[in-house]
Write a protein that holds these residues in place. Structure first.
Motif, PDB file in Angstrom:
ATOM      1  N   ALA A  91       0.833  -1.204   0.000  1.00 53.08           N
ATOM      2  CA  ALA A  91       0.000   0.000   0.000  1.00 53.08           C
ATOM      3  C   ALA A  91       0.870   1.258   0.000  1.00 53.08           C
ATOM      4  CB  ALA A  91      -0.939  -0.013   1.195  1.00 53.08           C
ATOM      5  N   GLN A  92       1.974   1.230   0.720  1.00 54.87           N
ATOM      6  CA  GLN A  92       2.899   2.372   0.722  1.00 54.87           C
ATOM      7  C   GLN A  92       3.504   2.571  -0.672  1.00 54.87           C
ATOM      8  OE1 GLN A  92       5.435   1.055   4.042  1.00 54.87           O
ATOM      9  NE2 GLN A  92       5.081   3.098   4.901  1.00 54.87           N
ATOM     10  N   ILE A  93       3.889   1.478  -1.306  1.00 59.35           N
ATOM     11  CA  ILE A  93       4.438   1.560  -2.666  1.00 59.35           C
ATOM     12  C   ILE A  93       3.404   2.172  -3.597  1.00 59.35           C
ATOM     13  CG2 ILE A  93       5.138   0.171  -4.667  1.00 59.35           C
ATOM     14  CD1 ILE A  93       6.480  -1.767  -2.639  1.00 59.35           C
ATOM     15  N   ASP A  94       2.167   1.730  -3.478  1.00 54.47           N
ATOM     16  CA  ASP A  94       1.105   2.257  -4.335  1.00 54.47           C
ATOM     17  C   ASP A  94       0.870   3.743  -4.090  1.00 54.47           C
ATOM     18  OD1 ASP A  94       0.845  -0.240  -5.477  1.00 54.47           O
ATOM     19  OD2 ASP A  94      -0.907  -0.798  -4.278  1.00 54.47           O
ATOM     20  N   ARG A  95       0.983   4.170  -2.835  1.00 52.72           N
ATOM     21  CA  ARG A  95       0.832   5.609  -2.539  1.00 52.72           C
ATOM     22  C   ARG A  95       1.965   6.412  -3.170  1.00 52.72           C
ATOM     23  NH1 ARG A  95      -1.154   3.555   2.376  1.00 52.72           N
ATOM     24  NH2 ARG A  95       0.851   3.778   3.433  1.00 52.72           N
ATOM     25  N   PHE A  96       3.189   5.895  -3.124  1.00 53.06           N
ATOM     26  CA  PHE A  96       4.308   6.567  -3.765  1.00 53.06           C
ATOM     27  C   PHE A  96       4.077   6.662  -5.277  1.00 53.06           C
ATOM     28  CE2 PHE A  96       6.930   6.392   0.027  1.00 53.06           C
ATOM     29  CZ  PHE A  96       7.782   7.469  -0.145  1.00 53.06           C
ATOM     30  N   ARG A  97       3.560   5.581  -5.852  1.00 49.05           N
ATOM     31  CA  ARG A  97       3.264   5.590  -7.290  1.00 49.05           C
ATOM     32  C   ARG A  97       2.236   6.677  -7.629  1.00 49.05           C
ATOM     33  NH1 ARG A  97       2.683  -0.444  -7.551  1.00 49.05           N
ATOM     34  NH2 ARG A  97       4.580  -1.138  -8.525  1.00 49.05           N
ATOM     35  N   GLN A  98       1.186   6.748  -6.832  1.00 52.01           N
ATOM     36  CA  GLN A  98       0.140   7.736  -7.072  1.00 52.01           C
ATOM     37  C   GLN A  98       0.701   9.153  -6.956  1.00 52.01           C
ATOM     38  OE1 GLN A  98      -2.995   7.262  -8.123  1.00 52.01           O
ATOM     39  NE2 GLN A  98      -3.304   9.460  -8.172  1.00 52.01           N
ATOM     40  N   GLU A  99       1.499   9.373  -5.943  1.00 49.40           N
ATOM     41  CA  GLU A  99       2.104  10.692  -5.770  1.00 49.40           C
ATOM     42  C   GLU A  99       3.027  11.027  -6.938  1.00 49.40           C
ATOM     43  OE1 GLU A  99       4.725  13.242  -2.527  1.00 49.40           O
ATOM     44  OE2 GLU A  99       3.996  11.252  -1.972  1.00 49.40           O
ATOM     45  N   ASN A 100       3.798  10.051  -7.384  1.00 52.71           N
ATOM     46  CA  ASN A 100       4.685  10.263  -8.532  1.00 52.71           C
ATOM     47  C   ASN A 100       3.877  10.609  -9.779  1.00 52.71           C
ATOM     48  OD1 ASN A 100       7.158  10.243  -9.991  1.00 52.71           O
ATOM     49  ND2 ASN A 100       6.724   8.160 -10.655  1.00 52.71           N
ATOM     50  N   PHE A 101       2.796   9.885 -10.006  1.00 53.42           N
ATOM     51  CA  PHE A 101       1.920  10.162 -11.150  1.00 53.42           C
ATOM     52  C   PHE A 101       1.388  11.593 -11.078  1.00 53.42           C
ATOM     53  CE2 PHE A 101      -2.344  10.385 -12.965  1.00 53.42           C
ATOM     54  CZ  PHE A 101      -2.105   9.974 -14.271  1.00 53.42           C
ATOM     55  N   GLU A 102       0.920  11.982  -9.909  1.00 59.08           N
ATOM     56  CA  GLU A 102       0.371  13.331  -9.746  1.00 59.08           C
ATOM     57  C   GLU A 102       1.438  14.395  -9.979  1.00 59.08           C
ATOM     58  OE1 GLU A 102      -1.412  13.147  -5.868  1.00 59.08           O
ATOM     59  OE2 GLU A 102      -3.059  11.880  -6.587  1.00 59.08           O
ATOM     60  N   LEU A 103       2.652  14.151  -9.489  1.00 58.96           N
ATOM     61  CA  LEU A 103       3.731  15.108  -9.713  1.00 58.96           C
ATOM     62  C   LEU A 103       4.068  15.229 -11.202  1.00 58.96           C
ATOM     63  CD1 LEU A 103       6.243  14.387  -6.814  1.00 58.96           C
ATOM     64  CD2 LEU A 103       5.047  16.538  -7.246  1.00 58.96           C
ATOM     65  N   GLN A 104       4.128  14.104 -11.890  1.00 59.03           N
ATOM     66  CA  GLN A 104       4.476  14.117 -13.308  1.00 59.03           C
ATOM     67  C   GLN A 104       3.406  14.777 -14.156  1.00 59.03           C
ATOM     68  OE1 GLN A 104       5.567  10.224 -14.682  1.00 59.03           O
ATOM     69  NE2 GLN A 104       7.217  10.024 -13.208  1.00 59.03           N
ATOM     70  N   ASN A 105       2.188  14.800 -13.668  1.00 53.28           N
ATOM     71  CA  ASN A 105       1.098  15.387 -14.432  1.00 53.28           C
ATOM     72  C   ASN A 105       0.643  16.731 -13.883  1.00 53.28           C
ATOM     73  OD1 ASN A 105       0.411  13.273 -16.527  1.00 53.28           O
ATOM     74  ND2 ASN A 105       0.486  12.061 -14.657  1.00 53.28           N
ATOM     75  N   SER A 106       1.463  17.316 -13.028  1.00 52.06           N
ATOM     76  CA  SER A 106       1.149  18.625 -12.462  1.00 52.06           C
ATOM     77  C   SER A 106       1.484  19.720 -13.461  1.00 52.06           C
ATOM     78  CB  SER A 106       1.973  18.883 -11.195  1.00 52.06           C
ATOM     79  OG  SER A 106       1.625  17.991 -10.181  1.00 52.06           O
ATOM     80  N   VAL A 107       0.755  20.798 -13.333  1.00 47.77           N
ATOM     81  CA  VAL A 107       1.073  21.991 -14.112  1.00 47.77           C
ATOM     82  C   VAL A 107       2.373  22.542 -13.560  1.00 47.77           C
ATOM     83  CG1 VAL A 107       0.306  24.317 -14.671  1.00 47.77           C
ATOM     84  CG2 VAL A 107      -1.363  22.456 -14.509  1.00 47.77           C
ATOM     85  N   GLN A 108       3.254  22.971 -14.444  1.00 50.52           N
ATOM     86  CA  GLN A 108       4.521  23.542 -14.006  1.00 50.52           C
ATOM     87  C   GLN A 108       4.269  24.739 -13.094  1.00 50.52           C
ATOM     88  OE1 GLN A 108       7.569  22.354 -14.555  1.00 50.52           O
ATOM     89  NE2 GLN A 108       6.767  20.660 -15.761  1.00 50.52           N
ATOM     90  N   SER A 109       4.952  24.740 -11.983  1.00 52.86           N
ATOM     91  CA  SER A 109       4.853  25.865 -11.064  1.00 52.86           C
ATOM     92  C   SER A 109       6.170  26.019 -10.342  1.00 52.86           C
ATOM     93  CB  SER A 109       3.715  25.649 -10.061  1.00 52.86           C
ATOM     94  OG  SER A 109       4.061  24.612  -9.160  1.00 52.86           O
TER      95      SER A 109
END
Length: 108
Positions: free
Chosen positions: A39-57
């Motif tokens: 579950a921790q690995i999956d949370r890291f994956r989700q966070e990584n996905f969100e970071l990669q798809n974030s608007v540049q700021s």
């Protein structure tokens, strides 16, 4: 069965027999015994996905840097590192297979 279907069955058998797949499958079985860690690995994956798809700021660099530090620390766990390495090796093999097929058939 058509030649393509027969070849596909052979390819599937070769993938399943590959060292990359066997190791990934072994690591998946270990993770089944460690549901909280998975579950921790999956949370890291989700966070990584969100970071990669974030608007540049302006804060994105800082968030990415902080995430990388946490991931590096998390990967010090040998179970996490072994699982992620085996998953990456398997994914690269599948990507290479797909890339070769797409390249040869000029699928654009």
């Amino acid at each position: 069965m058509s030649r393509v279907e027969a070849a596909l069955e052979e390819l599937i058998a070769a993938v399943i027999a590959s060292e990359e797949y066997r190791e990934y499958d072994r690591q998946k079985q270990i993770m089944k015994e460690q549901p909280e860690l998975k579950a921790q690995i999956d949370r890291f994956r989700q966070e990584n996905f969100e970071l990669q798809n974030s608007v540049q700021s302006d804060e994105l660099f800082d968030r990415t840097d902080e995430f990388s530090r946490r991931l590096e620390e998390f990967r010090k766990n040998p179970l996490v590192d072994a699982f992620l390495n085996s998953e990456l090796d398997f994914c690269r093999m599948i990507q290479e297979i797909n890339g070769k097929i797409v390249e040869v058939v000029n699928f654009e």
